[in-house]
Structures are given as structure tokens and as C-alpha cells.
Design an enzyme around this catalytic site. Structure first.
Site, PDB file in Angstrom:
ATOM      1  N   LYS A  35      27.262  62.944 -21.858  1.00 48.57           N
ATOM      2  CA  LYS A  35      26.391  63.251 -23.007  1.00 48.57           C
ATOM      3  C   LYS A  35      25.331  62.168 -23.167  1.00 48.57           C
ATOM      4  O   LYS A  35      25.514  61.017 -22.738  1.00 48.57           O
ATOM      5  CB  LYS A  35      27.201  63.392 -24.314  1.00 48.57           C
ATOM      6  CG  LYS A  35      28.004  62.151 -24.762  1.00 48.57           C
ATOM      7  CD  LYS A  35      27.208  61.110 -25.516  1.00 48.57           C
ATOM      8  CE  LYS A  35      27.977  59.824 -25.746  1.00 48.57           C
ATOM      9  NZ  LYS A  35      27.162  58.686 -26.114  1.00 48.57           N
ATOM     10  N   ASP A 163      33.975  60.399 -29.403  1.00 49.51           N
ATOM     11  CA  ASP A 163      33.143  61.220 -28.514  1.00 49.51           C
ATOM     12  C   ASP A 163      33.945  62.304 -27.790  1.00 49.51           C
ATOM     13  O   ASP A 163      33.368  63.117 -27.064  1.00 49.51           O
ATOM     14  CB  ASP A 163      32.482  60.340 -27.435  1.00 49.51           C
ATOM     15  CG  ASP A 163      31.381  59.457 -27.996  1.00 49.51           C
ATOM     16  OD1 ASP A 163      30.911  59.716 -29.123  1.00 49.51           O
ATOM     17  OD2 ASP A 163      30.976  58.510 -27.295  1.00 49.51           O
TER      18      ASP A 163
HETATM   19  P1  ATP Z   1      31.115  55.395 -24.923  1.00 48.70           P
HETATM   20  O1  ATP Z   1      29.659  55.719 -24.794  1.00 48.70           O
HETATM   21  O2  ATP Z   1      31.987  56.576 -25.241  1.00 48.70           O
HETATM   22  O3  ATP Z   1      31.453  54.206 -25.737  1.00 48.70           O
HETATM   23  P2  ATP Z   1      30.896  54.525 -22.238  1.00 48.70           P
HETATM   24  O4  ATP Z   1      30.391  55.743 -21.550  1.00 48.70           O
HETATM   25  O5  ATP Z   1      29.926  53.437 -22.523  1.00 48.70           O
HETATM   26  O6  ATP Z   1      31.650  54.968 -23.520  1.00 48.70           O
HETATM   27  P3  ATP Z   1      33.229  54.528 -20.602  1.00 48.70           P
HETATM   28  O7  ATP Z   1      32.801  54.898 -19.232  1.00 48.70           O
HETATM   29  O8  ATP Z   1      33.904  55.552 -21.406  1.00 48.70           O
HETATM   30  O9  ATP Z   1      32.031  53.884 -21.413  1.00 48.70           O
HETATM   31  O10 ATP Z   1      34.164  53.238 -20.433  1.00 48.70           O
HETATM   32  C1  ATP Z   1      34.303  52.214 -21.363  1.00 48.70           C
HETATM   33  C2  ATP Z   1      35.529  51.383 -20.941  1.00 48.70           C
HETATM   34  O11 ATP Z   1      36.683  52.184 -21.135  1.00 48.70           O
HETATM   35  C3  ATP Z   1      35.522  51.002 -19.473  1.00 48.70           C
HETATM   36  O12 ATP Z   1      34.989  49.739 -19.293  1.00 48.70           O
HETATM   37  C4  ATP Z   1      36.974  51.100 -19.050  1.00 48.70           C
HETATM   38  O13 ATP Z   1      37.592  49.829 -19.076  1.00 48.70           O
HETATM   39  C5  ATP Z   1      37.649  51.939 -20.119  1.00 48.70           C
HETATM   40  N1  ATP Z   1      38.136  53.256 -19.670  1.00 48.70           N
HETATM   41  C6  ATP Z   1      39.250  53.858 -20.091  1.00 48.70           C
HETATM   42  N2  ATP Z   1      39.406  55.054 -19.534  1.00 48.70           N
HETATM   43  C7  ATP Z   1      38.355  55.254 -18.737  1.00 48.70           C
HETATM   44  C8  ATP Z   1      37.954  56.357 -17.900  1.00 48.70           C
HETATM   45  N3  ATP Z   1      38.697  57.469 -17.770  1.00 48.70           N
HETATM   46  N4  ATP Z   1      36.786  56.248 -17.227  1.00 48.70           N
HETATM   47  C9  ATP Z   1      36.045  55.121 -17.374  1.00 48.70           C
HETATM   48  N5  ATP Z   1      36.393  54.063 -18.130  1.00 48.70           N
HETATM   49  C10 ATP Z   1      37.523  54.120 -18.827  1.00 48.70           C
END
Ligand code: ATP
Length: 325
Positions: A35, A163
Site C-alpha cells: 500500500k 495496516d
Molecule cells: P509499516 O509501513 O507497516 O510500518 P514497513 O513496510 O515499513 O511497515 P515492514 O516490511 O512491515 O515495514 O517491516 C518492519 C519490520 O518488521 C522489519 O524490519 C522486520 O524486522 C519486521 N517484520 C516482521 N514480520 C515481517 C514480515 N513478514 N516481512 C517483513 N518484515 C517483517
């Protein structure tokens, strides 16, 4: 805008009465979109440590896939693809937590082998972990035939993260509360997006803390969050030029304060002809709206050459929410 995987027509064909439940030797694969937040308005810090948000989520055609396979053993998790070395493979992974929560709710053992195929950047502000949680909920629900309703799954999704509910629905939707209360938004047409991935991720809590610090230092009183009417009008009209002008993200200032190189990325896309530039969620991924596929290709080429950019992807939005393949 429905959680498409929850419909009985979306699962493997096991016979008329079995719905989406596969046979014992079959696995279920669910595709879940990333998203962007077309608007992200952040209210004051609440006493519980969260912020009230008003946001417009928009699912785009960058996907993770979650495969759930039956096993006699305990929960196991593997991962391949974009950013795989940074993905935890234990109980801190959101997909793992989703499978455990669903099993507990359904009163059964969480015996499942989960495999993630990542296309969404890790810690990129595109809710990849949340997508995997939604994907694991839908995949395990189909694998185990829990019989839970769509509302039940939404409630579990909201427990896992702000989210996660939107990743079930996809499309374009308003999010309020912490972002977990979802209302569909009328949006026409298709939009051309270009995404610039950064060399390193950004921690979402760190970006919110920086926002609070900047506001406090400036003596700013944050207003109640809200979404501009122009943005909703642009979506209703399917007008990408109006939409480009209406994109807003309150987290741009703190994210660029922590990572000044993001300003160069945003500028490079704008100089190449993007009609809208946007930090995706809490960053560091930058999103660019293009008028058409030709301009999107030009913006993508310019971003490929930018030193602040690790990788570039093009995608259309809106995309469907979590659905069984
Ligand atoms: P958001 O925008 O929802 O805060 P994001 O997209 O910035 O999230 P994610 O890729 O969801 O970030 O990952 C944030 C942290 O969560 C990562 O650094 C990792 O340590 C942890 N994590 C837990 N589960 C997952 C997963 N399935 N995929 C990626 N990271 C994950």
C-alpha cells in the site's frame, strides 16, 4: 472492495460443500498487495503512545505471496525474495503471529508451514509485514477451514497491526483510528505509479518519534487529523493530475529529517515529470504518480540513475486485497 479470499469461489475446487478448504496434501497460496498512503494526516500523540490518523490507503500492484502448507509438526516459516535477509523467521514475524492468533481463535494447533515470497520492500513504508500477516490469516483460514466470518478476520487483523485490515480489503479506502477502521472510498480508473526503494529501511516508530520531536521543538499543536476534500474529489473523478496535486503525508518532514537523501530521490522523480511525489507511509520508499505509462517509464529510468535509489518498480493502483491464487 471485499476480502476476496473469504469468498467460497476463490479456493481450490474441493467439491461443492467444501468451500475454499484444500485437501490434506494441498497448500494454499495467497497474494497480498503493498500500500501507499495517498493522504496521511497524523494527530497529536495519545496517552497510549499511538497517534490518531486519517489516511487514504491505496493498494498497488507490488505483491508478497504467502503459502500455507499442512504439516504434522509445529509452525515453521521460510522466506525468499526482496529483502529476505532482513525478514525474521521466528515468532516476531507478523505472518507467524497471524497463524498463531488464528489457530488460538479457532481452537486448534498452529501446525502449518508458511513460505513468504517477498516483492514488497522490508521496512519500506509499504506495509510488507502487515501484508504477510493478512496473507497468513487468509491462507491459514482457507487451509484449516475455520469457518470464521469476514468480520472475525477483520477483528483478528486489527489486533495484529493498524495496516493489516486494509491488506485484507485492498482497493482504495479511508483509514481512521490508528488506521485500522476501514471505509471504502469511491475511486475511478487506474493510476500509474513508480516506486524508488532506498538502500536502507526506516523504523516506523522512529519516524513518529521524530515527528513528535519536531512538533515539540517548533511549539506546534497538532490539529485533529483529516483528509482534504480535493483528494477525495480527484479519486472520484479518476483525475491523476488533481490527485498528484492533492497527495499529502505528514511523515515526509520527520522521515527526510532522519534521512536527508530522500529529498534528492523525491526531486529526481519530480524533475523527470512525475505529476505527484509522495513518501510512502513512514518511508523510505518514495512513490511517484505518472500521467501515463510512457511518463512512468521516463520517471523510472531517471530514478534508476539516482545514487540515493537502490531499486525501482512500476505498478498500477488500485490492486485487489489478499486473495487465494
Ligand atoms: P509499516 O509501513 O507497516 O510500518 P514497513 O513496510 O515499513 O511497515 P515492514 O516490511 O512491515 O515495514 O517491516 C518492519 C519490520 O518488521 C522489519 O524490519 C522486520 O524486522 C519486521 N517484520 C516482521 N514480520 C515481517 C514480515 N513478514 N516481512 C517483513 N518484515 C517483517
Amino acid at each position: 472492495m471485499t476480502a476476496a479470499a473469504l469468498g467460497p469461489d476463490d479456493g481450490p475446487d474441493d467439491g461443492p460443500d467444501e468451500g475454499p478448504r484444500p485437501g490434506a496434501d494441498e497448500s494454499v497460496t495467497v497474494r497480498v498487495p503493498a500500500k501507499v498512503n495517498l493522504a496521511l494526516s497524523v494527530g497529536p500523540l495519545r496517552s497510549d503512545g499511538y497517534h490518531d490518523l486519517a489516511t487514504v490507503f491505496h493498494a498497488v500492484g507490488l505483491f508478497d505471496e504467502v503459502t500455507a502448507a499442512p504439516t504434522d509438526g509445529t509452525l515453521a516459516l521460510t522466506c525468499e525474495g526482496e529483502g529476505q535477509v532482513d525478514v525474521p523467521l521466528d515468532a516476531t514475524n507478523l505472518a507467524w503471529r497471524a497463524a498463531e492468533l488464528l489457530a488460538r481463535t479457532a481452537g486448534r494447533s498452529p501446525a502449518v508451514r508458511l513460505h513468504l515470497t517477498k516483492g514488497i520492500p522490508v521496512a519500506g513504508g509499504m506495509a510488507g509485514g502487515s501484508a504477510d500477516a493478512a496473507g497468513a490469516l487468509v491462507a491459514c483460514d482457507a487451509l484449516w477451514g475455520t469457518g470464521l466470518s469476514r468480520d472475525d478476520l477483520h477483528a483478528l487483523a486489527a489486533q495484529l497491526g493498524s495496516d493489516v485490515p486494509f491488506a485484507l480489503y485492498g482497493g482504495t479506502a479511508m483509514g481512521t483510528g490508528r488506521g485500522e477502521q476501514i471505509t471504502p472510498v469511491l475511486a475511478r480508473g487506474e493510476f500509474h505509479w513508480v516506486f524508488a526503494f532506498a538502500h536502507e529501511g526506516l523504523s516506523t516508530p522512529a519516524v513518529f518519534r521524530e515527528l513528535d520531536r519536531l512538533r515539540e521543538d517548533a511549539g506546534e499543536q497538532a490539529a485533529a487529523p483529516g483528509v482534504d476534500e480535493e483528494l477525495l474529489r480527484a479519486l472520484r473523478a479518476g483525475d491523476s493530475t488533481l490527485l498528484g496535486a492533492a497527495l499529502r503525508n505528514d511523515l515526509t518532514r520527520p522521515a527526510t529529517s532522519l534521512r536527508p537523501d530522500l529529498r534528492a530521490t523525491l526531486q529526481a522523480g519530480q524533475d523527470a515529470g512525475a505529476i505527484g511525489t509522495l513518501l510512502s507511509g513512514s518511508g523510505p520508499t518514495c512513490a511517484f504518480l505518472a500521467a501515463d505509462a510512457v511518463v512512468a517509464a521516463r520517471v523510472a529510468a531517471a530514478l534508476e540513475a539516482a545514487p540515493s535509489v537502490r531499486a525501482v518498480r512500476r505498478a498500477l493502483g488500485p490492486a485487489a486485497g489478499a486473495h487465494v491464487l
